[in-house]
Design a protein around this motif. Structure first.
Motif, short mmCIF file in Angstrom:
data_model
loop_
_atom_site.label_atom_id
_atom_site.label_comp_id
_atom_site.label_asym_id
_atom_site.label_seq_id
_atom_site.Cartn_x
_atom_site.Cartn_y
_atom_site.Cartn_z
N UNK A 5 0.89 -1.02 -0.07
CA UNK A 5 0.16 -0.02 -0.12
C UNK A 5 0.86 1.08 -0.08
N UNK A 6 0.39 2.12 -0.94
CA UNK A 6 0.84 3.53 -0.65
C UNK A 6 -0.09 4.33 0.39
N UNK A 7 0.47 5.03 1.30
CA UNK A 7 -0.07 5.66 2.34
C UNK A 7 0.63 7.17 2.41
N UNK A 8 -0.11 8.21 1.65
CA UNK A 8 0.65 9.63 1.49
C UNK A 8 -0.48 10.55 2.02
N UNK A 9 0.18 11.78 2.18
CA UNK A 9 -0.52 12.89 2.80
C UNK A 9 -0.92 13.55 1.24
N UNK A 10 -0.49 13.17 0.14
CA UNK A 10 -0.97 13.90 -1.22
C UNK A 10 -2.28 13.63 -1.09
N UNK A 29 -2.12 16.21 -6.87
CA UNK A 29 -1.21 15.70 -6.79
C UNK A 29 -0.88 14.03 -6.78
N UNK A 30 -2.08 13.48 -6.55
CA UNK A 30 -2.00 12.05 -6.79
C UNK A 30 -1.55 11.37 -7.95
N UNK A 31 -1.77 12.31 -9.09
CA UNK A 31 -1.59 11.83 -10.24
C UNK A 31 -0.29 11.40 -10.66
N UNK A 32 0.81 12.30 -10.26
CA UNK A 32 2.03 12.13 -10.46
C UNK A 32 2.61 10.87 -9.72
N UNK A 33 2.15 10.66 -8.42
CA UNK A 33 2.50 9.42 -7.64
C UNK A 33 2.18 8.23 -8.64
N UNK A 34 0.88 8.15 -9.11
CA UNK A 34 0.46 6.96 -9.74
C UNK A 34 1.41 6.84 -11.01
#
Length: 302
Positions: free
Chosen positions: A226-231, A235-240
């Motif tokens: 799992x990715x658990x982020x404050x984003x 800003x989620x798009x760049x992580x994905x």
């Protein structure tokens, strides 16, 4: 043929990461090395209680259940060799097949990560973790106060990661720290199609997924990440997109927009969670085993 750990997932950890040696460590701090060694010898036949990384180790070793050697766990400890006797006896009592250990009697042990080819180093010693990270190895300081429940979801190894400064570089975090949330969101929206540079824990995530592919359905355990982020959006798009560019699929992703991570991790029930911010680690430790990644701009210059 010579023995090698090549093509295996290798985790190195200190004795205090694997077992609950907090009482013994207090004796070391208050009375010194000789008293510590005597106490460990007095307790040689008394198996130590599980520590923060116990469930992680037990489940990693379960990937070898069919007789194929896919995962290796090595004790890498500042303990003296005599005290190491109790470590191996405690492992045997817990049916943990540990064969290798390096004991340095107070000297920094992280130098041995390179010949081991380690994908992860866990320790309760701040300086050793910082030095390992500086040398390019995924490393975290274990939170000894973490909730430990080695019995939950026995057929899954669950590992959760923070994003910025853990899986990814701290490039975006630096924008947030220097210019604020709006600038951060604008920066990430503008660079959505450009993958983030890798962070210190990308090699571990890649090694875990190689382990899962190699084991397939041959063993009775699977990996869940799992990715658990404050984003949050946008800003989620760049992580994905970054994960897609790496060819890595996660089972869950939580974009929390600054919400406390602890309650969400209590639902995910990780066997280990990695984060670079101490406040998030304090919250996460109430949900399960947690490690602080001493990297990135929030942790200051090295």
């Amino acid at each position: 043929m010579p023995v090698t750990l090549e093509n295996k997932l290798v985790v190195a950890l200190s004795s205090r990461a694997l077992f609950d040696f907090e009482e013994e460590n207090r004796v070391f701090d208050e009375q010194g090395d000789a008293a510590y060694t005597r106490l460990q010898l007095d307790r040689l036949d008394q198996p130590a209680q599980p520590g923060v990384a116990y469930a992680l180790v037990r489940k990693l070793l379960a990937f070898n259940a069919d007789g194929e050697h896919r995962a290796e766990v090595v004790i890498l400890s500042r303990n003296d060799p005599v005290s190491g006797l109790r470590v191996f006896r405690s492992a045997k009592a817990g049916n943990l097949l540990l064969e290798r250990g390096v004991f340095t009697r107070g000297s920094p042990p992280w130098h041995y990560l390179r010949p081991l080819g380690a994908h992860l180093f866990l320790s309760a010693h701040d300086r050793d973790v910082a030095d390992a990270l500086a040398a390019g190895f995924p490393a975290a300081r274990v939170f000894s106060r973490s909730v430990i429940d080695a019995a939950r979801h026995p057929n899954e190894l669950r590992i959760a990661f923070d994003g910025d400064a853990v899986l990814f570089s701290d490039e975006a975090e630096r924008v947030f720290q220097s210019a604020g949330l709006d600038a951060f969101q604008d920066h990430e929206r503008h660079h959505a199609a450009r993958p983030l540079p890798p962070g210190p824990f990308k090699p571990l995530l890649e090694a875990l997924h190689r382990l899962q592919r190699a084991a397939g359905e041959k063993v009775g355990i699977r990996l869940r990440t799992a990715l658990v982020t404050a984003r949050s959006s946008p800003a989620h798009e760049r992580a994905i997109r970054t994960l897609m560019d790496w060819g890595i699929e996660l089972d869950e992703a939580m974009f929390l927009g600054g919400l406390s991570k602890g309650p969400f991790l209590q639902e995910f029930e990780p066997d280990f969670f990695f984060d670079d911010q101490l406040a998030h680690c304090e919250s996460a430790a109430l949900a399960g085993p947690t490690g602080h990644v001493d990297a990135g701009v929030v942790n200051g210059p090295r």
